[in-house]
Design a protein around this motif. Structure first.
Motif, PDB file in Angstrom:
ATOM      1  N   ALA A 138       0.835  -1.208   0.000  1.00  0.00           N
ATOM      2  CA  ALA A 138       0.000   0.000   0.000  1.00  0.00           C
ATOM      3  C   ALA A 138       0.868   1.256   0.000  1.00  0.00           C
ATOM      4  O   ALA A 138       0.603   2.208  -0.743  1.00  0.00           O
ATOM      5  CB  ALA A 138      -0.929  -0.008   1.207  1.00  0.00           C
ATOM      6  N   GLU A 184       2.574   1.555  -3.480  1.00  0.00           N
ATOM      7  CA  GLU A 184       1.629   1.998  -4.509  1.00  0.00           C
ATOM      8  C   GLU A 184       1.372   3.499  -4.393  1.00  0.00           C
ATOM      9  O   GLU A 184       1.358   4.220  -5.391  1.00  0.00           O
ATOM     10  CB  GLU A 184       0.314   1.224  -4.382  1.00  0.00           C
ATOM     11  CG  GLU A 184      -0.654   1.547  -5.493  1.00  0.00           C
ATOM     12  CD  GLU A 184      -1.895   0.669  -5.466  1.00  0.00           C
ATOM     13  OE1 GLU A 184      -2.662   0.743  -6.442  1.00  0.00           O
ATOM     14  OE2 GLU A 184      -2.104  -0.077  -4.493  1.00  0.00           O
ATOM     15  N   SER A 185       1.223   3.978  -3.173  1.00  0.00           N
ATOM     16  CA  SER A 185       1.019   5.407  -2.940  1.00  0.00           C
ATOM     17  C   SER A 185       2.236   6.221  -3.388  1.00  0.00           C
ATOM     18  O   SER A 185       2.089   7.273  -4.024  1.00  0.00           O
ATOM     19  CB  SER A 185       0.741   5.643  -1.456  1.00  0.00           C
ATOM     20  OG  SER A 185       0.630   7.006  -1.189  1.00  0.00           O
ATOM     21  N   GLU A 215       9.517   1.665  -3.574  1.00  0.00           N
ATOM     22  CA  GLU A 215       9.055   2.837  -2.824  1.00  0.00           C
ATOM     23  C   GLU A 215      10.127   3.918  -2.803  1.00  0.00           C
ATOM     24  O   GLU A 215       9.864   5.089  -3.087  1.00  0.00           O
ATOM     25  CB  GLU A 215       8.699   2.443  -1.390  1.00  0.00           C
ATOM     26  CG  GLU A 215       8.351   3.638  -0.517  1.00  0.00           C
ATOM     27  CD  GLU A 215       8.319   3.327   0.972  1.00  0.00           C
ATOM     28  OE1 GLU A 215       8.199   4.287   1.748  1.00  0.00           O
ATOM     29  OE2 GLU A 215       8.440   2.141   1.365  1.00  0.00           O
ATOM     30  N   ARG A 231       2.367   6.369  -7.213  1.00  0.00           N
ATOM     31  CA  ARG A 231       1.347   7.302  -7.729  1.00  0.00           C
ATOM     32  C   ARG A 231       1.757   8.753  -7.496  1.00  0.00           C
ATOM     33  O   ARG A 231       1.576   9.600  -8.371  1.00  0.00           O
ATOM     34  CB  ARG A 231       0.000   7.025  -7.070  1.00  0.00           C
ATOM     35  CG  ARG A 231      -0.675   5.795  -7.593  1.00  0.00           C
ATOM     36  CD  ARG A 231      -2.036   5.623  -6.991  1.00  0.00           C
ATOM     37  NE  ARG A 231      -2.640   4.395  -7.483  1.00  0.00           N
ATOM     38  CZ  ARG A 231      -3.761   3.901  -7.016  1.00  0.00           C
ATOM     39  NH1 ARG A 231      -4.412   4.513  -6.045  1.00  0.00           N
ATOM     40  NH2 ARG A 231      -4.255   2.778  -7.524  1.00  0.00           N
ATOM     41  N   SER A 232       2.306   9.036  -6.322  1.00  0.00           N
ATOM     42  CA  SER A 232       2.750  10.407  -6.024  1.00  0.00           C
ATOM     43  C   SER A 232       3.862  10.839  -6.968  1.00  0.00           C
ATOM     44  O   SER A 232       3.889  11.983  -7.425  1.00  0.00           O
ATOM     45  CB  SER A 232       3.247  10.505  -4.580  1.00  0.00           C
ATOM     46  OG  SER A 232       2.192  10.374  -3.676  1.00  0.00           O
TER      47      SER A 232
END
Length: 130
Positions: free
Chosen positions: A40, A43-44, A92, A47-48
């Motif tokens: 999670a 993925e965030s 990440e 996207r950012s």
């Protein structure tokens, strides 16, 4: 009658062994669980980075993040959770680098545009004086 000696070193052996065994169990347990929270977060972050302009301003870092993210998803499907977690963490951080690099590039462009505007105003002012 048997006389027992009170050896301080032997008193601490059992707690040490128990701690080592517990640590091993915890590591084994963690390795067997899907890294849902890490996924999670990753993925965030991806996207950012995309929203910040990563593909345009930090293409190399963005590509690395997306490739590692895809590899992490494949590892997750194969239930290789430890590899999936490591790849997701790497993705990440690559995404975070891409996002920061994109933000820095956009800020640099804004500074250059402002400087150009100042120079144009200065030139107009000089023409008005002549």
């Amino acid at each position: 009658m048997k006389i027992e000696t009170d050896n301080p070193a032997s008193r601490f052996q059992l707690p040490k062994l128990a701690a080592v065994a517990l640590g091993g169990l915890l590591l084994t347990a963690c390795a067997g669980n899907p890294p849902k929270e890490q996924f999670a977060v990753t993925e965030s972050a991806v996207r950012s980075a995309v929203s910040a302009g990563g593909p345009e301003y930090a293409a190399v870092e963005m590509r690395a993040a997306q490739e590692k993210w895809k590899e992490a998803e494949l590892a997750m499907q194969k239930e290789d959770f430890e590899r999936a977690r490591k790849l997701a963490e790497q993705a990440e951080w690559d995404a975070r680098v891409a996002e920061r690099k994109a933000e820095a590039a956009k800020a640099q462009k804004a500074v250059e545009d402002a400087q150009q505007g100042i120079n144009e105003l200065r030139e107009e002012g000089m023409r008005g004086v002549q």
